[in-house]
Design a protein around this motif. Structure first.
Motif, PDB file in Angstrom:
ATOM      1  N   LEU A  32       0.821  -1.207   0.000  1.00  0.00           N
ATOM      2  CA  LEU A  32       0.000   0.000   0.000  1.00  0.00           C
ATOM      3  C   LEU A  32       0.858   1.260   0.000  1.00  0.00           C
ATOM      4  O   LEU A  32       1.696   1.459   0.880  1.00  0.00           O
ATOM      5  CB  LEU A  32      -0.947   0.008   1.203  1.00  0.00           C
ATOM      6  CG  LEU A  32      -1.937  -1.168   1.246  1.00  0.00           C
ATOM      7  CD1 LEU A  32      -2.725  -1.150   2.537  1.00  0.00           C
ATOM      8  CD2 LEU A  32      -2.855  -1.137   0.050  1.00  0.00           C
ATOM      9  N   SER A  33       0.632   2.103  -0.987  1.00  0.00           N
ATOM     10  CA  SER A  33       1.397   3.344  -1.098  1.00  0.00           C
ATOM     11  C   SER A  33       0.868   4.394  -0.132  1.00  0.00           C
ATOM     12  O   SER A  33      -0.264   4.310   0.354  1.00  0.00           O
ATOM     13  CB  SER A  33       1.313   3.887  -2.526  1.00  0.00           C
ATOM     14  OG  SER A  33      -0.005   4.338  -2.795  1.00  0.00           O
ATOM     15  N   LYS A  34       1.696   5.388   0.098  1.00  0.00           N
ATOM     16  CA  LYS A  34       1.327   6.521   0.943  1.00  0.00           C
ATOM     17  C   LYS A  34       0.070   7.213   0.390  1.00  0.00           C
ATOM     18  O   LYS A  34      -0.849   7.542   1.143  1.00  0.00           O
ATOM     19  CB  LYS A  34       2.515   7.485   0.996  1.00  0.00           C
ATOM     20  CG  LYS A  34       2.295   8.714   1.812  1.00  0.00           C
ATOM     21  CD  LYS A  34       3.569   9.530   1.904  1.00  0.00           C
ATOM     22  CE  LYS A  34       3.651  10.515   0.783  1.00  0.00           C
ATOM     23  NZ  LYS A  34       4.696  11.529   0.947  1.00  0.00           N
ATOM     24  N   SER A  35       0.009   7.419  -0.912  1.00  0.00           N
ATOM     25  CA  SER A  35      -1.145   8.114  -1.503  1.00  0.00           C
ATOM     26  C   SER A  35      -2.412   7.276  -1.400  1.00  0.00           C
ATOM     27  O   SER A  35      -3.496   7.826  -1.186  1.00  0.00           O
ATOM     28  CB  SER A  35      -0.867   8.495  -2.957  1.00  0.00           C
ATOM     29  OG  SER A  35      -0.659   7.360  -3.748  1.00  0.00           O
ATOM     30  N   ARG A  36      -2.288   5.963  -1.510  1.00  0.00           N
ATOM     31  CA  ARG A  36      -3.475   5.120  -1.384  1.00  0.00           C
ATOM     32  C   ARG A  36      -4.013   5.169   0.051  1.00  0.00           C
ATOM     33  O   ARG A  36      -5.218   5.288   0.267  1.00  0.00           O
ATOM     34  CB  ARG A  36      -3.147   3.688  -1.781  1.00  0.00           C
ATOM     35  CG  ARG A  36      -4.374   2.795  -1.736  1.00  0.00           C
ATOM     36  CD  ARG A  36      -4.027   1.439  -2.247  1.00  0.00           C
ATOM     37  NE  ARG A  36      -4.991   1.102  -3.268  1.00  0.00           N
ATOM     38  CZ  ARG A  36      -5.049  -0.042  -3.864  1.00  0.00           C
ATOM     39  NH1 ARG A  36      -4.158  -0.960  -3.618  1.00  0.00           N
ATOM     40  NH2 ARG A  36      -5.982  -0.292  -4.741  1.00  0.00           N
TER      41      ARG A  36
END
Length: 121
Positions: A32-36
């Motif tokens: 999971l990315s920071k933006s997600r």
């Protein structure tokens, strides 16, 4: 309030309770990315079961069902959360000491009642 925003608020509260940045939490997950994660917190995007599971493991303080608003019972009390935080902030020796004390308290009652434990740790 809509469910997606409630889920986002629970995620943000769990993250902030541990004083984690979005980057910190992202690095604790597998995918999971920071933006997600930010999109989940803002209620822009609703996480699925797999993401809730991954985030609950990364956080270690909430269950997937709590995060998805399927269970309103927070799994940890404020005192339990503080104990988890103390463990996380400790080095190996500190964690070992905390675990020994917890074991003593669990098996023998308050430490002040101990004369000599029946079994070594």
């Amino acid at each position: 309030m809509d469910l997606t925003k409630q889920i986002g608020q629970r995620l943000r509260a769990a993250r902030q309770a541990q004083k984690l940045s979005l980057s910190d939490l992202s690095s604790r997950t597998n995918s999971l990315s920071k933006s997600r994660i930010s999109n989940y917190e803002q209620g822009i995007r609703r996480m699925g079961l797999e993401e809730a599971q991954e985030l609950s493991i990364a956080l270690g303080t909430v269950t997937p069902t709590y995060m998805l608003c399927l269970d309103d019972t927070d799994p940890l009390t404020a005192q339990e959360r503080q104990l988890v935080e103390y463990c996380r902030q400790s080095d190996d020796r500190g964690r070992e000491t905390i675990m020994k004390l917890a074991k003593l308290e669990t098996h023998y009652g308050p430490a002040s009642d101990l004369e000599s434990p029946a079994e070594p740790l």
